[in-house]
Scaffold this motif. Structure first.
Motif, PDB file in Angstrom:
ATOM      1  N   VAL A  38       0.868  -1.179   0.000  1.00  0.00           N
ATOM      2  CA  VAL A  38       0.000   0.000   0.000  1.00  0.00           C
ATOM      3  C   VAL A  38       0.905   1.230   0.000  1.00  0.00           C
ATOM      4  O   VAL A  38       1.575   1.512   0.999  1.00  0.00           O
ATOM      5  N   GLU A  39       0.938   1.941  -1.112  1.00  0.00           N
ATOM      6  CA  GLU A  39       1.822   3.103  -1.240  1.00  0.00           C
ATOM      7  C   GLU A  39       1.283   4.286  -0.437  1.00  0.00           C
ATOM      8  O   GLU A  39       0.069   4.456  -0.286  1.00  0.00           O
ATOM      9  N   PRO A  40       2.193   5.139   0.075  1.00  0.00           N
ATOM     10  CA  PRO A  40       1.747   6.366   0.757  1.00  0.00           C
ATOM     11  C   PRO A  40       0.927   7.253  -0.184  1.00  0.00           C
ATOM     12  O   PRO A  40       1.106   7.203  -1.405  1.00  0.00           O
ATOM     13  N   PHE A  41       0.058   8.052   0.373  1.00  0.00           N
ATOM     14  CA  PHE A  41      -0.849   8.899  -0.406  1.00  0.00           C
ATOM     15  C   PHE A  41      -0.097   9.744  -1.437  1.00  0.00           C
ATOM     16  O   PHE A  41      -0.456   9.761  -2.624  1.00  0.00           O
ATOM     17  N   ASP A  42       0.953  10.463  -1.001  1.00  0.00           N
ATOM     18  CA  ASP A  42       1.658  11.378  -1.900  1.00  0.00           C
ATOM     19  C   ASP A  42       2.361  10.630  -3.030  1.00  0.00           C
ATOM     20  O   ASP A  42       2.382  11.095  -4.169  1.00  0.00           O
ATOM     21  N   LYS A  43       2.931   9.478  -2.714  1.00  0.00           N
ATOM     22  CA  LYS A  43       3.610   8.715  -3.758  1.00  0.00           C
ATOM     23  C   LYS A  43       2.606   8.192  -4.785  1.00  0.00           C
ATOM     24  O   LYS A  43       2.842   8.268  -5.996  1.00  0.00           O
ATOM     25  N   LEU A  44       1.484   7.670  -4.310  1.00  0.00           N
ATOM     26  CA  LEU A  44       0.471   7.158  -5.228  1.00  0.00           C
ATOM     27  C   LEU A  44      -0.095   8.287  -6.083  1.00  0.00           C
ATOM     28  O   LEU A  44      -0.342   8.117  -7.288  1.00  0.00           O
ATOM     29  N   LYS A  45      -0.266   9.439  -5.496  1.00  0.00           N
ATOM     30  CA  LYS A  45      -0.783  10.592  -6.239  1.00  0.00           C
ATOM     31  C   LYS A  45       0.195  11.009  -7.328  1.00  0.00           C
ATOM     32  O   LYS A  45      -0.198  11.336  -8.455  1.00  0.00           O
ATOM     33  N   SER A  46       1.494  11.008  -7.015  1.00  0.00           N
ATOM     34  CA  SER A  46       2.488  11.399  -8.014  1.00  0.00           C
ATOM     35  C   SER A  46       2.548  10.397  -9.154  1.00  0.00           C
ATOM     36  O   SER A  46       2.742  10.765 -10.316  1.00  0.00           O
ATOM     37  N   ILE A  47       2.360   9.113  -8.845  1.00  0.00           N
ATOM     38  CA  ILE A  47       2.321   8.093  -9.901  1.00  0.00           C
ATOM     39  C   ILE A  47       1.091   8.305 -10.778  1.00  0.00           C
ATOM     40  O   ILE A  47       1.159   8.226 -11.997  1.00  0.00           O
ATOM     41  N   PHE A  48      -0.021   8.592 -10.143  1.00  0.00           N
ATOM     42  CA  PHE A  48      -1.273   8.802 -10.864  1.00  0.00           C
ATOM     43  C   PHE A  48      -1.187  10.001 -11.804  1.00  0.00           C
ATOM     44  O   PHE A  48      -1.606   9.949 -12.962  1.00  0.00           O
ATOM     45  N   LEU A  49      -0.601  11.096 -11.320  1.00  0.00           N
ATOM     46  CA  LEU A  49      -0.511  12.321 -12.112  1.00  0.00           C
ATOM     47  C   LEU A  49       0.737  12.369 -12.986  1.00  0.00           C
ATOM     48  O   LEU A  49       0.930  13.332 -13.723  1.00  0.00           O
ATOM     49  N   GLN A  50       1.594  11.331 -12.863  1.00  0.00           N
ATOM     50  CA  GLN A  50       2.846  11.284 -13.637  1.00  0.00           C
ATOM     51  C   GLN A  50       3.729  12.492 -13.349  1.00  0.00           C
ATOM     52  O   GLN A  50       4.255  13.152 -14.246  1.00  0.00           O
TER      53      GLN A  50
END
Length: 283
Positions: free
Chosen positions: A226-238
């Motif tokens: 389960v990735e941290p919120f900020d890391k997952l968000k950065s992956i999502f937004l590239q």
């Protein structure tokens, strides 16, 4: 005459490459215990497996902490240019998820792309410890599979059985447990073939499973990434996480930064649709 200072370059480690290559594909959703391989459905026909129990560490609606259980349910979003899977913190661990927040925002937008909404919805998957009777030399393996390709059929088979059949305790490693005989069928989507479990039979186990095979297994709860919120968000937004920090200072950020009733959950009924077409097995 002034001499030019030689620029020092950072060199990538050849050892890092060699080790990463030897370990094979690095999964974005699950961790792998040392020396353990992943079980896969590779052909149509019959397959016999034993599913082993594990000790639950995190209580869920399916099992309480401390109990022995047979599967770990988790949810993934497919994001990025390659549609890579990442665990949904919301549906899996009841934590904030930037993708679910964006989904909730899109649902209030009459101009939102319905195809994009569907592609971002969390998909249900399950993780199991299994022994393949065709390849016992591999020992215990991990099985990561879409709920629609196996778990849905298993749930239905157990729910429709008689109470005295004892199928609900099929994962008991003792003589009261059952070996599963699976009927495997082939399907295809977008030119890609994959396999699903079509039938399940419960066969009484003739001998107990050796306790050494399962007593020291890590809890499946500990194998979900389960990735941290900020890391997952950065992956999502590239974007990079540093860029995310700057963007969060902007009033136009399309994600909610506070907990609210509408951001707490993506509607569960969406997972009741038969999404096998875009929830195929990654293996």
């Amino acid at each position: 005459m002034a001499t030019r200072k030689k620029k020092k370059r950072r060199l990538a480690s050849a050892k890092k490459r060699a080790e990463a290559h030897s370990q094979g594909f690095e999964r974005t959703t699950t961790k792998t215990p040392d020396g353990m391989s992943y079980f896969q459905l590779k052909a149509e026909g019959m397959k016999r497996i034993d599913i082993l129990p594990y000790v639950v560490k995190e209580s869920s609606r399916f099992a309480d902490a401390g109990e022995l259980h047979y599967e770990k349910t988790f949810f993934v979003h497919r994001i990025g240019p390659n549609g890579d899977a990442y665990v949904c913190p919301n549906r899996t661990s009841n934590k904030k998820c930037p993708i679910c927040e964006e989904l909730n925002r899109m649902k209030t937008d009459p101009n939102a792309d319905e195809g994009l909404i569907k592609s971002l919805r969390p998909k249900e998957r399950q993780l199991f410890y299994v022994i393949d009777h065709d390849e016992p030399e591999k020992g215990v393996q991990l099985w990561d599979i879409s709920y629609y390709l196996f778990g849905k059929q298993l749930d239905a088979r157990i729910k429709n059985s008689e109470e005295d059949d004892g199928f609900d305790m099929f994962f008991d490693p003792g003589e009261d447990g059952f070996t599963l005989r699976l009927g495997i069928g082939e399907r295809s989507f977008a030119g890609r073939a994959f396999y699903e479990v079509e039938t399940i039979d419960f066969k009484p186990r003739k001998t107990e499973i050796d306790p050494e095979l399962y007593e020291d297994l890590p809890s499946l709860d500990e194998l979900i990434k389960v990735e941290p919120f900020d890391k997952l968000k950065s992956i999502f937004l590239q974007t990079s996480e540093d860029e995310e920090i700057e963007e969060e200072e902007d009033d136009d950020v399309p994600f909610e930064t506070e907990e609210s009733p509408k951001s707490s959950n993506v509607k569960e009924e969406e997972d009741d649709d038969d999404d096998w077409d875009d929830d195929w097995d990654d293996d």
